[in-house]
Structure formats: structure tokens, C-alpha cells
Design an enzyme around this catalytic site. Structure first.
Site, PDB file in Angstrom:
ATOM      1  N   ASP A  10      34.923  33.477  48.408  1.00  0.00           N
ATOM      2  CA  ASP A  10      36.278  33.689  47.904  1.00  0.00           C
ATOM      3  C   ASP A  10      37.122  32.526  48.436  1.00  0.00           C
ATOM      4  O   ASP A  10      36.662  31.737  49.256  1.00  0.00           O
ATOM      5  CB  ASP A  10      36.824  35.039  48.415  1.00  0.00           C
ATOM      6  CG  ASP A  10      38.226  35.336  47.917  1.00  0.00           C
ATOM      7  OD1 ASP A  10      38.565  34.940  46.787  1.00  0.00           O
ATOM      8  OD2 ASP A  10      39.012  35.962  48.654  1.00  0.00           O
ATOM      9  N   SER A  11      38.369  32.473  47.996  1.00  0.00           N
ATOM     10  CA  SER A  11      39.271  31.457  48.540  1.00  0.00           C
ATOM     11  C   SER A  11      39.693  31.789  49.970  1.00  0.00           C
ATOM     12  O   SER A  11      40.157  30.927  50.702  1.00  0.00           O
ATOM     13  CB  SER A  11      40.516  31.373  47.655  1.00  0.00           C
ATOM     14  OG  SER A  11      41.094  32.661  47.563  1.00  0.00           O
ATOM     15  N   CYS A  73      35.705  36.538  43.972  1.00  0.00           N
ATOM     16  CA  CYS A  73      37.038  35.998  43.695  1.00  0.00           C
ATOM     17  C   CYS A  73      37.318  36.259  42.223  1.00  0.00           C
ATOM     18  O   CYS A  73      36.596  35.756  41.347  1.00  0.00           O
ATOM     19  CB  CYS A  73      37.061  34.498  43.985  1.00  0.00           C
ATOM     20  SG  CYS A  73      38.607  33.711  43.515  1.00  0.00           S
ATOM     21  N   GLU A 152      46.884  37.625  53.521  1.00  0.00           N
ATOM     22  CA  GLU A 152      46.407  36.582  54.453  1.00  0.00           C
ATOM     23  C   GLU A 152      47.248  36.575  55.739  1.00  0.00           C
ATOM     24  O   GLU A 152      46.815  36.084  56.763  1.00  0.00           O
ATOM     25  CB  GLU A 152      46.435  35.198  53.786  1.00  0.00           C
ATOM     26  CG  GLU A 152      45.386  35.023  52.679  1.00  0.00           C
ATOM     27  CD  GLU A 152      43.944  34.816  53.190  1.00  0.00           C
ATOM     28  OE1 GLU A 152      43.767  34.235  54.267  1.00  0.00           O
ATOM     29  OE2 GLU A 152      43.002  35.262  52.483  1.00  0.00           O
ATOM     30  N   CYS A 186      42.172  41.062  41.807  1.00  0.00           N
ATOM     31  CA  CYS A 186      41.991  39.997  42.807  1.00  0.00           C
ATOM     32  C   CYS A 186      41.417  40.698  44.033  1.00  0.00           C
ATOM     33  O   CYS A 186      41.906  41.768  44.426  1.00  0.00           O
ATOM     34  CB  CYS A 186      43.345  39.374  43.115  1.00  0.00           C
ATOM     35  SG  CYS A 186      43.382  38.414  44.637  1.00  0.00           S
ATOM     36  N   HIS A 188      41.638  40.314  47.046  1.00  0.00           N
ATOM     37  CA  HIS A 188      42.546  40.569  48.177  1.00  0.00           C
ATOM     38  C   HIS A 188      43.272  41.911  48.030  1.00  0.00           C
ATOM     39  O   HIS A 188      43.649  42.530  49.023  1.00  0.00           O
ATOM     40  CB  HIS A 188      43.618  39.478  48.260  1.00  0.00           C
ATOM     41  CG  HIS A 188      43.181  38.203  48.909  1.00  0.00           C
ATOM     42  ND1 HIS A 188      42.303  37.337  48.320  1.00  0.00           N
ATOM     43  CD2 HIS A 188      43.514  37.651  50.115  1.00  0.00           C
ATOM     44  CE1 HIS A 188      42.119  36.280  49.129  1.00  0.00           C
ATOM     45  NE2 HIS A 188      42.841  36.466  50.218  1.00  0.00           N
TER      46      HIS A 188
END
Ligand code: DGL
Length: 269
Positions: A10-11, A73, A152, A186, A188
């Protein structure tokens, strides 16, 4: 049988929502995780840029000789519908199709919401995949660009007032449109699921793309006779492309403090 690791990327830390499910349902598998933290977010970038990053993420795993690559992702998964990154014989999965399949099974009123990064929503990929299964589905899409920085930076607690205000603003359209199923498109976003669930109520099914991709991996490895023969708990090796300290903090918040794995920094080319 195949004892090579499963590669997941993932990013940032969002793809750990896939790793935690993999650890539950495939406890003997070794996992290598890559979070491209130096270049996060992917979801605000053009599809050409995301494609270039994704090719490098995949090249990293080819060097590690993994048996399967999971694109944990949503943004890359949407982009690779038009810009493929895998060879035909590679065992791989994005998160988009497994999430869409789960949503189409869950919905009763055929009104499905998708929240995702701006790039994913712009790609139209979720809608296209949903209509392949339910042609007359009503799709309500909403980009939530502020969710990734919230996650994040650890703003994920149910009581976090900042996260709640932002989430209410993004999710009102789902209430107005009476969706009964929401794809948190997403990876996240499931880390905000307490807040999202409190706003939408328990009549709305929440779909986690990372968890659905993990279930897909279980089936794919079983069907291809590629499960690990290991009897002990699998090893976890984590890589990031920026500060190991910050990444470690985030990993511990998501997977728990006894992550039982090593964390390294790498560069992608
Ligand atoms: N976790 C990501 C996704 O599923 C990416 C977030 C981002 O880098 O913008 O789309």
C-alpha cells in the site's frame, strides 16, 4: 505447497487492514509488507504517476520471490483496471473486485455507497465493477481525501472530534441516498470504522477491501495448492520508504505492540 511469503503493499499503513485479516485466516503464512510512506498519498496523484509507483512496488516483490502479491491499495487497484501491472501467470489480487463482490452479496436495496480516494472515485472503477454484477445498482461515490492523513496521524479513536466532524460531512450523502452497504474503498478507511459505523448506524453493512482481499487470497492459495507447509506462526517482515520510527508507531497502533516482525527501510526503483 509453497512456503514463499505473500507480498502485500500500500502507499502507507492502510494495507495492514489486509495483513491483520491474513494473520487471522492464514496464520502459518509468511508475509512481506511494503508501505510506500515516502510517496503517500497515492490517491491525489494522476493515474500515470500511480501506475509508475505501482510498477516499482511490484518490482520490489519480484526481487523477494513472493508467491502472491496483494495490492492492498484501493487507488492502485482502480488504476490497474486500465493500466495492468501484472503478468498473466502471476498470482495476484487487488482489493477492488473482492470488495465489490462482497458488497453485491450484502446489499438488499441495491443502493451501494463507495468512499475512496479522489483518484479511485475519478477512475469510475468501483461503479463499473458493481454494474457487472448488479446492472441496475444505484452507486453513490464520495471522495474522502482527508481520511488518509487522519489515519496516518493516528486520529482514529471513536471519540476523536476532528475525525467525527470530517466523517459526518463526507457521509451525509450516504444517509440522504439511503445506501444499505458501504464499501470503504481505500484500505485506510476501515481504521475509522468505529466513527463511520456510529454515523451510519448498524443497518449499513461496512465492507473492508483489505479483509475481502485476504479472503480471496485464502481461496486462491488453496485452489492452487500453494498454502505454506509451515506449522508455526508465519513471520512478518515490514518495509517502508520513509522514517522507520513513524512507521513503527503506526504499525503498532494497528497490529498491536507485539507485532512479532522486523521493520526495515527500503528504496524503490
Ligand atoms: N490505502 C490507499 C488506498 O486504498 C491509499 C491512500 C493514498 O495513498 O491516498 O487507496
Amino acid at each position: 505447497m509453497n512456503n514463499n511469503a505473500i507480498g502485500v503493499f500500500d502507499s502507507g499503513v492502510g494495507g495492514l487492514t489486509c495483513v491483520s485479516e491474513l494473520q487471522k485466516i492464514l496464520p502459518h503464512e509468511d508475509i512481506i509488507y511494503l508501505g510506500d510512506t515516502a510517496r503517500i498519498p497515492y490517491g491525489t496523484k494522476s493515474k500515470e504517476t500511480v501506475f509508475e509507483y505501482a510498477k516499482q512496488d511490484v518490482a520490489f516483490f519480484r526481487k523477494h520471490n513472493v508467491k502472491m502479491i496483494i495490492v492492498a491499495c484501493g487507488t492502485v487497484s482502480a488504476v490497474m483496471m486500465t493500466y495492468p501491472i501484472f503478468e498473466n501467470d502471476e498470482l495476484s489480487s487487488g482489493v477492488l473486485y473482492p470488495a465489490v463482490k462482497a458488497a453485491c452479496e450484502a446489499t438488499k436495496n441495491k443502493r451501494i455507497g463507495v468512499i475512496a480516494t479522489s483518484a479511485s472515485i475519478k477512475s469510475g472503477g468501483y461503479g463499473k465493477a458493481i454494474r457487472e454484477i448488479i446492472p441496475d445498482a444505484k452507486l453513490v461515490g464520495q471522495a474522502c481525501p482527508m481520511f488518509v492523513p487522519l489515519v496516518e496521524n493516528g486520529y482514529t479513536d471513536r471519540d476523536n472530534e476532528v475525525a467525527k466532524i470530517i466523517a459526518r460531512d463526507y457521509l451525509q450523502v450516504m444517509i440522504d441516498e439511503d445506501v444499505d452497504t458501504l464499501i470503504m474503498g481505500c484500505t485506510h478507511y476501515p481504521l475509522l470504522k468505529d466513527i463511520i459505523g456510529d454515523i451510519l448506524g448498524n443497518k449499513v453493512s461496512l465492507i473492508s477491501p483489505g479483509a475481502e482481499a485476504a479472503k480471496y487470497a485464502l481461496n486462491a492459495l488453496t485452489e492452487n495448492n500453494m498454502l505454506s507447509a509451515n506449522n508455526e506462526n508465519g513471520k512478518l517482515e515490514l518495509y517502508c520508504t520513509d522514517s522507520v520510527e513513524l512507521f513503527t508507531e503506526n504499525v503498532k497502533t494497528i497490529l498491536g505492540s507485539d507485532i512479532n516482525g522486523e521493520i526495515f527501510r527500503t528504496t524503490l526503483k
